[in-house]
Design a protein around this motif. Structure first.
Motif, PDB file in Angstrom:
ATOM      1  N   UNK A  49       0.815  -1.211   0.000  1.00  0.00           N
ATOM      2  CA  UNK A  49       0.000   0.000   0.000  1.00  0.00           C
ATOM      3  C   UNK A  49       0.846   1.257   0.000  1.00  0.00           C
ATOM      4  N   UNK A  50       0.195   2.359  -0.209  1.00  0.00           N
ATOM      5  CA  UNK A  50       0.838   3.670  -0.199  1.00  0.00           C
ATOM      6  C   UNK A  50       0.886   4.180   1.229  1.00  0.00           C
ATOM      7  N   UNK A  51       2.013   4.761   1.622  1.00  0.00           N
ATOM      8  CA  UNK A  51       2.113   5.311   2.967  1.00  0.00           C
ATOM      9  C   UNK A  51       2.731   6.703   2.923  1.00  0.00           C
ATOM     10  N   UNK A  52       2.063   7.638   3.558  1.00  0.00           N
ATOM     11  CA  UNK A  52       2.579   9.000   3.681  1.00  0.00           C
ATOM     12  C   UNK A  52       3.090   9.175   5.100  1.00  0.00           C
ATOM     13  N   UNK A  53       4.355   9.526   5.226  1.00  0.00           N
ATOM     14  CA  UNK A  53       4.993   9.628   6.534  1.00  0.00           C
ATOM     15  C   UNK A  53       5.379  11.070   6.812  1.00  0.00           C
ATOM     16  N   UNK A  54       5.059  11.526   8.014  1.00  0.00           N
ATOM     17  CA  UNK A  54       5.434  12.871   8.428  1.00  0.00           C
ATOM     18  C   UNK A  54       6.806  12.810   9.065  1.00  0.00           C
TER      19      UNK A  54
END
Length: 312
Positions: A49-54
């Motif tokens: 899956x796609x993951x957006x990390x801060x």
């Protein structure tokens, strides 16, 4: 007129579409969706899956998360920089597969054991300094203590396993899994912190090793403060004993310039020092020379032997 090869043209056009498509959010998404589709056929038995990390200072990174089995730990391979460089979906997918297999995450559940077992791994806790204002979203779920305009967080250095290393911020959910209070974990991290040595190097010697730099002869003495690995070494500002000892050796109060999250610059405080001018200089360097993710602060700090820390 120069004839541009087709390959260069395609890369140029991809960069252009990504740059302007990102404003609407669909070009990057389409590329990532295609990469995930390719990976699903390459990495059977995994959930992709796609993951957006801060990241630090609110910087966002986009990656592909590959979850194998029932464990809670899963590698994330960041690809946003590859998309921006104009890589094709096929090349990005190949890069992710290669990185995944080289990491050996697919064949071990050690990361899960490490993350779940506090008692056997508490020696891997340490401290890190981050900018408070720029990380307020992250700090909402990450216990911390304040230091000047900064926040002190606890990090967990996952020990090397089959060539893989990682660093995890100790957030609320991890404390819950460990069944530990932040106070207990912070005290352990502070104990580990004091086992590590602060490194202070003469700036002139460092510049000399790098080559001849004009204007360094006769200049105000400057020193670099960091840790032995020069990685996130700005946290050594918390080493009160080392700071006091160094100020005593110079017989002067100190001006501390936060050059990055990895190190700070120390120089003796004199009557001709303009602390506000130093802060302006730090802000300018941060804006033009330092990666956004590596900025510590735009303030110059003062350490006075009789009063402690302050900032302009």
């Amino acid at each position: 007129m120069e004839v541009i090869p087709i390959g260069k043209s395609v890369i140029f056009l991809r960069k252009w579409f990504v740059q302007y498509g990102e404003e609407r959010g669909f070009i990057m998404e389409n590329i990532i969706d295609e990469v995930i589709r390719r990976l699903q056929s390459e990495l059977e038995g995994t959930a992709i899956g796609r993951q957006e990390t801060l990241k630090n200072n609110g910087q966002k990174r986009i990656g592909i998360c590959i979850h194998h089995g029932d464990g809670c730990a899963a590698p994330v391979v960041y690809i946003d920089h590859l998309v921006k460089k104009g890589w094709t979906e096929a090349d990005i997918a190949a890069y992710v597969v290669d990185t995944y297999y080289k990491s050996h995450w697919y064949s071990t559940d050690l990361a899960d054991k490490v993350l779940k077992d506090y008692g056997s791994n508490k020696d891997f806790l340490n401290l890190r300094l981050v900018n408070y204002q720029k990380n307020k979203t992250m700090l909402d779920e990450t216990p911390h203590r304040l230091f000047l305009d900064l926040a002190v967080i606890v990090v967990f250095d996952i020990p090397e396993m089959s060539g893989v290393r990682g660093v995890v911020n100790v957030h609320d959910s991890l404390l819950k899994a460990w069944k530990q209070s932040f106070g207990t974990v912070y005290r352990q991290a502070l104990q580990n912190f004091h086992k590590e040595k602060s490194i202070i190097l003469n700036m002139r010697e460092v510049l000399h090793q790098c080559g001849n730099f004009p204007g360094t002869q006769g200049s105000l003495p400057m020193y670099i403060l960091s840790n032995p690995g020069f990685t996130f070494g700005s946290v050594r500002m918390l080493d009160g004993e080392a700071i006091r000892k160094f100020a005593s050796q110079l017989d002067a109060d100190l001006v501390v310039l936060p050059s990055s999250v990895h190190e700070t610059i120390l120089l003796p405080m004199t009557e001709r020092v303009d602390i506000k001018e130093f802060s302006r200089m730090v802000e300018e360097v941060n804006a033009t020379e330092v990666e956004p993710e590596e900025v510590l602060s735009d303030h110059a700090y003062i350490y006075r032997r009789d009063k402690g820390w302050s900032y302009a």
